[in-house]
Design a protein around this motif. Structure first.
Motif, mmCIF file in Angstrom:
data_model
loop_
_atom_site.group_PDB
_atom_site.id
_atom_site.type_symbol
_atom_site.label_atom_id
_atom_site.label_comp_id
_atom_site.label_asym_id
_atom_site.label_seq_id
_atom_site.Cartn_x
_atom_site.Cartn_y
_atom_site.Cartn_z
ATOM 1 N N ASP A 31 0.844 -1.197 0.000
ATOM 2 C CA ASP A 31 0.000 0.000 0.000
ATOM 3 C C ASP A 31 0.885 1.255 0.000
ATOM 4 O OD1 ASP A 31 -1.776 2.082 0.429
ATOM 5 O OD2 ASP A 31 -2.829 1.098 2.079
ATOM 6 N N ALA A 32 1.044 1.870 -1.163
ATOM 7 C CA ALA A 32 1.912 3.042 -1.306
ATOM 8 C C ALA A 32 1.404 4.228 -0.495
ATOM 9 C CB ALA A 32 2.054 3.419 -2.775
ATOM 10 N N ARG A 33 0.094 4.383 -0.391
ATOM 11 C CA ARG A 33 -0.447 5.503 0.405
ATOM 12 C C ARG A 33 -0.077 5.357 1.877
ATOM 13 N NH1 ARG A 33 -5.618 8.143 -2.087
ATOM 14 N NH2 ARG A 33 -5.319 7.543 -4.247
ATOM 15 N N ALA A 34 -0.141 4.143 2.386
ATOM 16 C CA ALA A 34 0.239 3.904 3.780
ATOM 17 C C ALA A 34 1.725 4.202 3.977
ATOM 18 C CB ALA A 34 -0.072 2.467 4.184
ATOM 19 N N ALA A 35 2.547 3.830 3.020
ATOM 20 C CA ALA A 35 3.981 4.092 3.112
ATOM 21 C C ALA A 35 4.252 5.597 3.095
ATOM 22 C CB ALA A 35 4.719 3.399 1.971
ATOM 23 N N CYS A 36 3.569 6.317 2.235
ATOM 24 C CA CYS A 36 3.728 7.784 2.177
ATOM 25 C C CYS A 36 3.293 8.427 3.484
ATOM 26 C CB CYS A 36 2.923 8.359 1.019
ATOM 27 S SG CYS A 36 3.607 7.969 -0.593
ATOM 28 N N ALA A 37 2.161 7.987 4.009
ATOM 29 C CA ALA A 37 1.651 8.548 5.265
ATOM 30 C C ALA A 37 2.641 8.306 6.404
ATOM 31 C CB ALA A 37 0.289 7.948 5.596
ATOM 32 N N GLN A 38 3.217 7.115 6.450
ATOM 33 C CA GLN A 38 4.204 6.790 7.482
ATOM 34 C C GLN A 38 5.434 7.690 7.360
ATOM 35 O OE1 GLN A 38 4.019 4.761 10.050
ATOM 36 N NE2 GLN A 38 6.118 5.085 10.698
ATOM 37 N N LEU A 39 5.881 7.896 6.156
ATOM 38 C CA LEU A 39 7.058 8.735 5.920
ATOM 39 C C LEU A 39 6.779 10.191 6.308
ATOM 40 C CD1 LEU A 39 9.948 8.730 4.895
ATOM 41 C CD2 LEU A 39 9.050 9.015 2.585
ATOM 42 N N VAL A 40 5.618 10.695 5.979
ATOM 43 C CA VAL A 40 5.247 12.068 6.345
ATOM 44 C C VAL A 40 5.143 12.203 7.859
ATOM 45 C CG1 VAL A 40 3.395 13.775 6.215
ATOM 46 C CG2 VAL A 40 4.163 12.608 4.150
ATOM 47 N N ARG A 41 4.538 11.219 8.526
ATOM 48 C CA ARG A 41 4.451 11.264 9.996
ATOM 49 C C ARG A 41 5.840 11.296 10.624
ATOM 50 N NH1 ARG A 41 0.076 7.838 9.149
ATOM 51 N NH2 ARG A 41 1.346 5.968 9.445
ATOM 52 N N HIS A 42 6.737 10.496 10.091
ATOM 53 C CA HIS A 42 8.108 10.452 10.605
ATOM 54 C C HIS A 42 8.780 11.825 10.482
ATOM 55 C CE1 HIS A 42 12.170 8.936 11.301
ATOM 56 N NE2 HIS A 42 12.535 9.584 10.210
#
Length: 85
Positions: free
Chosen positions: A63-74
């Motif tokens: 899930d690329a959206r989940a990966a992007c969201a995780q990276l932004v949160r970090h």
């Protein structure tokens, strides 16, 4: 693979003229392409970003959206820690 680029003339009133790189990508062996702005790179190293994205893609089954969201949160957490010093 063919890499194409188009030169854009800088805006006359702009103060900086960034120079980009267009690397050759190996679509057979590269897992993903990560494009981000300095808001992310100011608070996350390329190695950290790749590790976070890879772990998130594995956990979320691609899930690329989940990966992007995780990276932004970090990056946001690092930014908040920076401004609260």
């Amino acid at each position: 693979p063919q890499v194409r680029s188009r030169r854009l003339d800088p805006i006359p009133s702009a103060g900086s003229h960034p120079v980009g790189e267009i690397p050759q990508l190996d679509l057979e062996s590269d897992s993903f392409l990560l494009l981000a702005c300095d808001g992310l790179w100011d608070f996350t190293t390329p190695s950290e970003a790749c590790a976070l994205v890879q772990a998130s893609l594995t956990k979320s089954r691609g899930d690329a959206r989940a990966a992007c969201a995780q990276l932004v949160r970090h990056a946001a957490q690092r930014w908040q820690a920076f401004i609260c010093k």
